[in-house]
Design an enzyme around this catalytic site. Sequence first.
Site, mmCIF file in Angstrom:
data_model
loop_
_atom_site.group_PDB
_atom_site.id
_atom_site.type_symbol
_atom_site.label_atom_id
_atom_site.label_comp_id
_atom_site.label_asym_id
_atom_site.label_seq_id
_atom_site.Cartn_x
_atom_site.Cartn_y
_atom_site.Cartn_z
ATOM 1 N N TYR A 1 -13.930 -0.665 -53.237
ATOM 2 C CA TYR A 1 -14.527 -1.392 -52.166
ATOM 3 C C TYR A 1 -14.490 -2.781 -52.228
ATOM 4 O O TYR A 1 -14.410 -3.345 -53.280
ATOM 5 C CB TYR A 1 -15.990 -0.988 -51.830
ATOM 6 C CG TYR A 1 -16.856 -1.573 -50.739
ATOM 7 C CD1 TYR A 1 -16.209 -1.345 -49.387
ATOM 8 C CD2 TYR A 1 -17.731 -2.650 -50.766
ATOM 9 C CE1 TYR A 1 -16.924 -1.746 -48.272
ATOM 10 C CE2 TYR A 1 -18.337 -2.931 -49.844
ATOM 11 C CZ TYR A 1 -18.010 -2.554 -48.521
ATOM 12 O OH TYR A 1 -18.526 -3.219 -47.341
ATOM 13 N N THR B 1 -16.013 -5.320 -52.277
ATOM 14 C CA THR B 1 -16.951 -6.464 -53.188
ATOM 15 C C THR B 1 -16.881 -5.914 -54.699
ATOM 16 O O THR B 1 -17.493 -6.738 -55.696
ATOM 17 C CB THR B 1 -18.504 -6.147 -52.853
ATOM 18 O OG1 THR B 1 -18.855 -4.956 -53.184
ATOM 19 C CG2 THR B 1 -18.548 -6.744 -51.506
ATOM 20 N N LYS B 2 -16.174 -4.917 -54.959
ATOM 21 C CA LYS B 2 -16.015 -4.392 -56.445
ATOM 22 C C LYS B 2 -15.130 -5.573 -57.204
ATOM 23 O O LYS B 2 -14.332 -6.135 -56.739
ATOM 24 C CB LYS B 2 -15.434 -2.854 -56.444
ATOM 25 C CG LYS B 2 -16.769 -2.141 -55.851
ATOM 26 C CD LYS B 2 -17.970 -2.241 -56.307
ATOM 27 C CE LYS B 2 -18.911 -1.124 -56.031
ATOM 28 N NZ LYS B 2 -19.327 -1.241 -54.559
ATOM 29 N N THR B 3 -14.994 -5.003 -58.609
ATOM 30 C CA THR B 3 -14.366 -5.658 -59.667
ATOM 31 C C THR B 3 -12.819 -5.723 -59.483
ATOM 32 O O THR B 3 -12.110 -6.455 -59.818
ATOM 33 C CB THR B 3 -14.730 -5.381 -61.106
ATOM 34 O OG1 THR B 3 -14.560 -3.990 -61.115
ATOM 35 C CG2 THR B 3 -16.204 -5.658 -61.238
#
Length: 382
Positions: free
Chosen positions: A178, A180-182
């Site tokens: 997603y 916002t993920k790393t």
Amino acid sequence: MQIPFHKPYITEDEINEVVDSLKKGWITMGYKTIEFENRFKEYIGSKNAVAVNSCTAGLHLALRAIGLKEGDEVIVPTITFVATAEVVNYFKAKPVLVDVEKDTHLIDVSKIEEKITPKTKAIIPVHYSGQPADMDEILEIAKKYNLFVIEDAAHSLPAWYKGRIVGIIGDITAFSFYATKTLATGEGGMVTTDNDEWADKIRILRLHGISKDAWKRYSKEGSWEYDVLDNGYKYNMTDINAALGLAQLKKLQWMWEKRIKIANTYNQTFKNYEELILYKVKDNRITSWHLYPLKLNLKVLRIDRNRFVEELKARGIGTSVHFIPLYRFSYYRNQGFTPGAYPNSEWVFQRVVSLPIFPGMKKEEIDYIIENIVDLVKKFKR
């Protein structure tokens, strides 16, 4: 100064990969998706990696793979994104909530066995903020009761548990890509497993249950003929998302090191203030630092967490709260879940706030966040 809670690290590398897909004219699941799967499984060291359009889809397909049925029960932690329990409900099965540890926000393994019944089919540990859960203890419990372990690793790329990378420890692991993920592909996810049978089933189910390699039917290697082997879903990744993933995977190590540096900078200052409670990372874990959760010591403050968030917002600092415990949502309250049954989760929820921690943060932004948090806790100290 305005600092968002998160901003994905996008450069010309990602743009060029996406443009390459557009120029080639193949924008749904195709060769870049397969390449991304291959690169990812090489990175993790798993036998199989299956790309999907979300971690939610990955968890859903993992439960299909192990044969979850109506009336079964699945153990999940109270503090997690709603998707972890939501996928259990898809089967008319029952998510069984277990409280978390106060210091790590991970599922409290000492409370798992008391929730196991003859209907229990699986455990879904969540690696909160990127820190792996107590996998040895969880796997031991699973073996004792003949349960499956599906890891919710939405936060955990990369992360290690006692020297083992997350993605090869449990039976099946689901990652999130997603925004916002790393590793960010906008929307997307990956399922890893060493079980070839499960991987093949997930590959088929992610694209309407159509026979293997059906995505090739419009290529020169393909055919218009195909079979439907199972009742599946529209869960496939696209080559546009995979293009972003390929570019992001190349800089994953660098982005992780940047987050570590930010977390260490926060820790070095905040450890000096009794008004703040640092998040604990256990000695035998390496976290991805997807989140930086900071808790307020309400015993010495004249401000609650909600007011604290609003004060930071007024100063241009974006934050979030991870997470609203599942039992606080109307859907789960209506099923009889109550806050009083999960005291640790309530304690954490009343105190926790997630601070910005993303690779593109500038030193002056980090300093500004620290200065304002210190100023606030001094201002509102009892």
